[in-house]
Design an enzyme around this catalytic site. Structure first.
Site, PDB file in Angstrom:
ATOM      1  N   CYS A   7       0.870  -1.186   0.000  1.00 16.68           N
ATOM      2  CA  CYS A   7       0.000   0.000   0.000  1.00 16.68           C
ATOM      3  C   CYS A   7       0.905   1.233   0.000  1.00 16.68           C
ATOM      4  CB  CYS A   7      -0.971  -0.020   1.181  1.00 16.68           C
ATOM      5  SG  CYS A   7      -0.200  -0.040   2.813  1.00 16.68           S
ATOM      6  N   ARG A  13      -3.342  -0.675   5.413  1.00 15.48           N
ATOM      7  CA  ARG A  13      -3.938  -1.743   4.622  1.00 15.48           C
ATOM      8  C   ARG A  13      -3.038  -2.963   4.462  1.00 15.48           C
ATOM      9  NH1 ARG A  13      -5.192   2.156  -0.285  1.00 15.48           N
ATOM     10  NH2 ARG A  13      -3.288   3.034   0.634  1.00 15.48           N
ATOM     11  N   ASP A 120      -8.138   3.944   1.113  1.00 11.84           N
ATOM     12  CA  ASP A 120      -7.146   4.357   2.101  1.00 11.84           C
ATOM     13  C   ASP A 120      -7.890   4.831   3.356  1.00 11.84           C
ATOM     14  OD1 ASP A 120      -5.300   5.675   3.623  1.00 11.84           O
ATOM     15  OD2 ASP A 120      -4.483   6.884   1.986  1.00 11.84           O
TER      16      ASP A 120
HETATM   17  P1  4NP Z   1      -1.763   2.769   4.058  1.00  6.56           P
HETATM   18  O1  4NP Z   1      -2.420   4.116   4.650  1.00  6.56           O
HETATM   19  O2  4NP Z   1      -1.223   3.123   2.704  1.00  6.56           O
HETATM   20  O3  4NP Z   1      -2.920   1.834   3.989  1.00  6.56           O
HETATM   21  O4  4NP Z   1      -0.700   2.357   5.051  1.00  6.56           O
HETATM   22  C1  4NP Z   1      -1.732   5.322   4.723  1.00  6.56           C
HETATM   23  C2  4NP Z   1      -0.862   5.554   5.767  1.00  6.56           C
HETATM   24  C3  4NP Z   1      -0.208   6.772   5.860  1.00  6.56           C
HETATM   25  C4  4NP Z   1      -0.416   7.730   4.898  1.00  6.56           C
HETATM   26  C5  4NP Z   1      -1.283   7.503   3.841  1.00  6.56           C
HETATM   27  C6  4NP Z   1      -1.927   6.285   3.749  1.00  6.56           C
HETATM   28  N1  4NP Z   1       0.237   8.981   4.998  1.00  6.56           N
HETATM   29  O5  4NP Z   1      -0.013   9.858   4.150  1.00  6.56           O
HETATM   30  O6  4NP Z   1       1.074   9.187   5.903  1.00  6.56           O
END
Ligand code: 4NP
Length: 148
Positions: A7, A13, A120
């Site tokens: 991800c 995720r 997300d």
């Molecule tokens: P992930 O979610 O891609 O599912 O781990 C996110 C975690 C952090 C961020 C964006 C999405 N961020 O912008 O820091």
């Protein structure tokens, strides 16, 4: 068989996807890992909301630490599952040939439903995590049924 879940941050995720798939396969035969395209959270534990949601379903993801996806992951993994189309594009950009690019799939393409992207949940509430869990549970069940 080596499977990588990817991800953006590798804290919401893909750690859930890794934990869920590990719970459904023979981990001595199937190695599962996860990574993020960004590296924003390198070295961090999964988001507390992911940890809590996994725990609710009996899965412990607290031994995971966030790491950035690297082109060398193409050498190691047989299948690379992207959580959404943006992650998919970012991973494809790092592929060095057609064989590597062919390893990359959208995880929801395993299911024959309309959704292409695991949303997300980072900026949302707990409900987003529950929704993500359910989507990943369904996808991983199908992936595991083909592996076991
Ligand atoms: P992930 O979610 O891609 O599912 O781990 C996110 C975690 C952090 C961020 C964006 C999405 N961020 O912008 O820091």
């Amino acid at each position: 068989m080596k499977i990588l879940m990817v991800c953006l941050g590798n804290i919401c995720r893909s750690p859930l996807a890794q934990g869920i798939l590990e719970s459904k396969v023979h981990t001595d035969r199937v190695y599962v890992d996860s990574a993020g395209t960004s590296g924003y959270h390198e070295g961090n534990l999964p988001d507390p909301r992911s940890i809590q949601t996994a725990k609710k379903y009996g899965i412990d993801i607290t031994s995971q630490r966030s790491r950035k996806f690297l082109a060398t992951d193409f050498d190691m993994f047989d299948v690379i599952y992207a959580m959404d189309e943006s992650n998919f594009e970012d991973i494809i950009q790092l592929s060095r040939n057609k064989e590597e690019a062919k390893k990359v799939k959208l995880i929801l393409d395993e299911l024959s439903n309309e959704d292409k992207n695991v949303p997300d949940p980072y900026h949302g509430g707990d409900q987003g995590f529950e929704n993500v869990y359910k989507m990943l549970e369904e996808a991983c069940e199908l992936i595991a049924s083909k592996l076991n």
